[in-house]
Design a protein around this motif. Structure first.
Motif, PDB file in Angstrom:
ATOM      1  N   ALA A  17       1.293  -1.147   0.221  1.00  0.00           N
ATOM      2  CA  ALA A  17       0.027   0.316   0.265  1.00  0.00           C
ATOM      3  C   ALA A  17       0.939   1.100   0.133  1.00  0.00           C
ATOM      4  O   ALA A  17       1.534   1.502   0.934  1.00  0.00           O
ATOM      5  CB  ALA A  17      -1.268   0.103   1.182  1.00  0.00           C
ATOM      6  N   HIS A  18       0.331   2.199  -1.328  1.00  0.00           N
ATOM      7  CA  HIS A  18       1.048   3.426  -0.803  1.00  0.00           C
ATOM      8  C   HIS A  18       0.163   4.415   0.084  1.00  0.00           C
ATOM      9  O   HIS A  18      -1.264   4.366  -0.316  1.00  0.00           O
ATOM     10  CB  HIS A  18       1.455   4.121  -2.694  1.00  0.00           C
ATOM     11  N   VAL A  19       0.646   4.918   1.078  1.00  0.00           N
ATOM     12  CA  VAL A  19      -0.620   5.991   2.132  1.00  0.00           C
ATOM     13  C   VAL A  19      -0.295   7.127   1.313  1.00  0.00           C
ATOM     14  O   VAL A  19       0.448   8.005   1.731  1.00  0.00           O
ATOM     15  CB  VAL A  19       0.223   6.075   2.698  1.00  0.00           C
ATOM     16  N   ILE A  20      -1.871   7.678   0.512  1.00  0.00           N
ATOM     17  CA  ILE A  20      -2.198   9.050  -0.475  1.00  0.00           C
ATOM     18  C   ILE A  20      -2.055   9.415   0.586  1.00  0.00           C
ATOM     19  O   ILE A  20      -1.776  10.881   0.822  1.00  0.00           O
ATOM     20  CB  ILE A  20      -2.923   8.877  -1.022  1.00  0.00           C
ATOM     21  N   LEU A  21      -3.339   9.893   1.108  1.00  0.00           N
ATOM     22  CA  LEU A  21      -3.838  10.381   2.880  1.00  0.00           C
ATOM     23  C   LEU A  21      -3.684   9.388   4.208  1.00  0.00           C
ATOM     24  O   LEU A  21      -3.952   8.547   3.782  1.00  0.00           O
ATOM     25  CB  LEU A  21      -4.850  10.877   2.187  1.00  0.00           C
ATOM     26  N   GLY A  22      -3.063   9.776   4.793  1.00  0.00           N
ATOM     27  CA  GLY A  22      -3.734   9.834   6.256  1.00  0.00           C
ATOM     28  C   GLY A  22      -2.353   8.446   6.786  1.00  0.00           C
ATOM     29  O   GLY A  22      -1.328   9.056   6.694  1.00  0.00           O
ATOM     30  N   ARG A  23      -2.482   7.872   8.021  1.00  0.00           N
ATOM     31  CA  ARG A  23      -1.838   6.865   8.048  1.00  0.00           C
ATOM     32  C   ARG A  23      -2.193   6.279   8.218  1.00  0.00           C
ATOM     33  O   ARG A  23      -3.000   5.052   8.543  1.00  0.00           O
ATOM     34  CB  ARG A  23      -1.397   7.401   9.554  1.00  0.00           C
ATOM     35  N   HIS A  24      -1.238   4.921   7.959  1.00  0.00           N
ATOM     36  CA  HIS A  24      -1.501   2.918   7.647  1.00  0.00           C
ATOM     37  C   HIS A  24      -0.093   2.495   7.943  1.00  0.00           C
ATOM     38  O   HIS A  24       1.112   2.704   7.918  1.00  0.00           O
ATOM     39  CB  HIS A  24      -1.823   2.718   6.226  1.00  0.00           C
ATOM     40  N   ASP A  70       3.256   2.066   9.786  1.00  0.00           N
ATOM     41  CA  ASP A  70       4.461   3.223  10.688  1.00  0.00           C
ATOM     42  C   ASP A  70       4.009   4.484   8.939  1.00  0.00           C
ATOM     43  O   ASP A  70       5.218   4.850   9.569  1.00  0.00           O
ATOM     44  CB  ASP A  70       5.868   2.699  10.733  1.00  0.00           C
ATOM     45  N   ALA A  71       3.649   4.125   8.041  1.00  0.00           N
ATOM     46  CA  ALA A  71       3.394   5.077   7.447  1.00  0.00           C
ATOM     47  C   ALA A  71       2.395   6.292   7.454  1.00  0.00           C
ATOM     48  O   ALA A  71       2.069   6.186   7.308  1.00  0.00           O
ATOM     49  CB  ALA A  71       3.315   4.942   5.961  1.00  0.00           C
ATOM     50  N   GLN A  72       3.122   7.637   6.882  1.00  0.00           N
ATOM     51  CA  GLN A  72       2.369   8.467   7.414  1.00  0.00           C
ATOM     52  C   GLN A  72       2.528   9.513   6.390  1.00  0.00           C
ATOM     53  O   GLN A  72       3.854  10.541   5.184  1.00  0.00           O
ATOM     54  CB  GLN A  72       2.784   9.724   8.243  1.00  0.00           C
ATOM     55  N   SER A  73       0.787   9.785   5.577  1.00  0.00           N
ATOM     56  CA  SER A  73       1.117  10.462   4.385  1.00  0.00           C
ATOM     57  C   SER A  73       1.828  11.580   4.174  1.00  0.00           C
ATOM     58  O   SER A  73       0.968  12.882   5.398  1.00  0.00           O
ATOM     59  CB  SER A  73      -0.043  10.229   3.435  1.00  0.00           C
ATOM     60  N   PRO A  74       2.418  12.566   3.199  1.00  0.00           N
ATOM     61  CA  PRO A  74       2.530  13.759   3.717  1.00  0.00           C
ATOM     62  C   PRO A  74       1.740  14.943   2.963  1.00  0.00           C
ATOM     63  O   PRO A  74       2.163  16.034   3.337  1.00  0.00           O
ATOM     64  CB  PRO A  74       3.966  14.079   2.355  1.00  0.00           C
ATOM     65  N   VAL A  75       0.787  14.702   2.902  1.00  0.00           N
ATOM     66  CA  VAL A  75      -0.647  14.855   2.442  1.00  0.00           C
ATOM     67  C   VAL A  75      -1.009  16.003   3.107  1.00  0.00           C
ATOM     68  O   VAL A  75      -1.493  15.311   4.190  1.00  0.00           O
ATOM     69  CB  VAL A  75      -1.188  14.511   1.263  1.00  0.00           C
ATOM     70  N   PRO A  76      -1.563  16.637   3.166  1.00  0.00           N
ATOM     71  CA  PRO A  76      -1.507  17.795   4.737  1.00  0.00           C
ATOM     72  C   PRO A  76      -3.460  17.730   4.862  1.00  0.00           C
ATOM     73  O   PRO A  76      -3.683  18.202   4.175  1.00  0.00           O
ATOM     74  CB  PRO A  76      -1.774  19.196   4.306  1.00  0.00           C
ATOM     75  N   ALA A  77      -3.562  16.295   4.454  1.00  0.00           N
ATOM     76  CA  ALA A  77      -5.401  16.403   4.391  1.00  0.00           C
ATOM     77  C   ALA A  77      -5.749  16.496   6.099  1.00  0.00           C
ATOM     78  O   ALA A  77      -5.198  16.280   6.691  1.00  0.00           O
ATOM     79  CB  ALA A  77      -5.442  14.668   3.774  1.00  0.00           C
ATOM     80  N   PRO A  78      -6.680  16.626   5.920  1.00  0.00           N
ATOM     81  CA  PRO A  78      -7.721  16.402   7.284  1.00  0.00           C
ATOM     82  C   PRO A  78      -7.475  15.273   8.397  1.00  0.00           C
ATOM     83  O   PRO A  78      -7.020  14.208   7.245  1.00  0.00           O
ATOM     84  CB  PRO A  78      -9.465  16.797   7.161  1.00  0.00           C
ATOM     85  N   GLU A  79      -7.328  15.024   9.285  1.00  0.00           N
ATOM     86  CA  GLU A  79      -7.324  13.881  10.094  1.00  0.00           C
ATOM     87  C   GLU A  79      -8.778  13.087  10.082  1.00  0.00           C
ATOM     88  O   GLU A  79      -9.872  13.707   9.819  1.00  0.00           O
ATOM     89  CB  GLU A  79      -7.395  14.587  11.746  1.00  0.00           C
ATOM     90  N   GLY A  80      -8.732  11.878   9.810  1.00  0.00           N
ATOM     91  CA  GLY A  80      -9.598  11.045  10.402  1.00  0.00           C
ATOM     92  C   GLY A  80      -9.896  10.501   8.923  1.00  0.00           C
ATOM     93  O   GLY A  80     -10.735   9.985   8.601  1.00  0.00           O
ATOM     94  N   ILE A  81      -8.643  10.428   8.073  1.00  0.00           N
ATOM     95  CA  ILE A  81      -9.267  10.377   6.675  1.00  0.00           C
ATOM     96  C   ILE A  81      -7.917   9.100   6.161  1.00  0.00           C
ATOM     97  O   ILE A  81      -6.499   9.840   6.049  1.00  0.00           O
ATOM     98  CB  ILE A  81      -9.617  11.187   5.833  1.00  0.00           C
ATOM     99  N   ASN A  82      -8.243   7.986   5.501  1.00  0.00           N
ATOM    100  CA  ASN A  82      -7.253   7.142   5.147  1.00  0.00           C
ATOM    101  C   ASN A  82      -7.786   7.184   3.584  1.00  0.00           C
ATOM    102  O   ASN A  82      -8.720   6.975   3.160  1.00  0.00           O
ATOM    103  CB  ASN A  82      -6.843   5.567   5.677  1.00  0.00           C
TER     104      ASN A  82
END
Length: 299
Positions: A156-163, A165-177
């Motif tokens: 999995a590439h983490v586009i938004l959010g966290r999955h 140990d990986a955290q996306s660099p996209v400044p998206a709102p919390e609570g969305i993967n």
């Protein structure tokens, strides 16, 4: 939208509530929109699958600029590549896993900030997210994040959010993967949603999946609300490439305008006023076209 057939889901897999192949309009397939499935999937309110040749993408790019407010858009490349150019900031290429993030907030005009590369085919998903009251009329933000800067965990590439140990660099709102996943033929993968992420869905760019029922290229599946794990197996002879989203529910109504979505009539009116103000400034700004032929987001 088609109701799920009566076949039984695999053990320990969250059941599918709906599946759809969307509605095709030329090179764009609309899988969900704010007026239908988006009501139950919010904050995920619109999803398009775009599949074009460079010439067709250029034709799409030649359409007039258009406005947005109250939403964020996520353009994710799944095949081929496009170019971006943001004067004074950066320029480069978005290929498989590359992302354009645009939080329209209080208002933007856009539609020409990406230009086609030399790949014979360009495939992408464009996702709209409904924003909460503290962000829906906020200052706009645009980011172009190339594939090598998108973290990966397992397939999995983490586009938004966290999955994991990986955290996306996209400044998206919390609570969305939002994940881009590739499974080899026969490979299985289980997604455990974070606590509170009761909204879940996937859409297939290529290949096929077994999710307790067979799913094919171009289909979108919506899972029953809950936090049960989602187990998937690549069931074809080629890699299965798909996107998967999960989120905490968006607890606000959707007030729909032309290209805008807000949580209240007042917020929608404010966004539409700002769009009109920006339109006047955009006309006064004159020709903003870059050397690559793109026109940056106006905000």
């Amino acid at each position: 939208m088609n109701a799920l057939s009566t076949s039984s889901p695999a053990a320990a897999t969250r059941p599918i509530a709906y599946r759809t192949s969307g509605h095709k309009h030329g090179p764009i397939t609309r899988l969900t929109s704010p007026a239908d499935l988006g009501q139950s999937l919010k904050p995920f309110v619109l999803l398009d699958l775009i599949d074009v040749s460079p010439a067709t993408m250029q034709a799409i790019a030649d359409r007039p600029l258009h406005p947005h407010s109250g939403i964020a858009t996520v353009t994710l490349i799944t095949e081929g590549h496009v170019r971006y150019e943001d004067p004074g900031k950066a320029s480069g290429t978005l290929g498989y896993g590359g992302v354009e993030w645009m939080r329209a907030g209080g208002g933007v005009w856009h539609g020409k900030e990406l230009s086609p590369g030399k790949a014979p085919r360009i495939q992408a998903f464009q996702l709209w997210l409904a924003l909460r009251p503290d962000q829906e009329n906020s200052a706009p933000v645009s980011r172009y994040i190339e594939a090598h800067d998108i973290p990966r965990t397992g397939p999995a590439h983490v586009i938004l959010g966290r999955h994991g140990d990986a955290q996306s660099p996209v400044p998206a709102p919390e609570g969305i993967n939002y994940l881009l996943v590739t499974l080899k033929p026969g490979e299985s993968w289980t997604y455990q949603p974070p606590t509170g992420h009761s909204v879940g869905w996937l859409a297939i760019a290529r290949g096929s999946l077994d999710a307790g029922t067979p799913l094919a290229t171009g289909e979108m599946a919506v899972f029953e609300h809950g936090e049960t794990p989602i187990t998937l197996t690549s069931s074809g002879k080629e890699n299965a490439v798909f996107i998967l989203g999960s989120a905490e529910p968006h607890p606000y109504p959707l007030h729909l305008g032309h290209h805008s979505i807000h949580t209240s009539a007042q917020a929608l009116a404010a966004g539409q006023r700002r769009i009109l103000e920006l339109e006047k400034k955009l006309r006064a700004a004159g020709d903003r076209r870059t050397e690559s032929g793109s026109i940056p987001v106006f905000r």
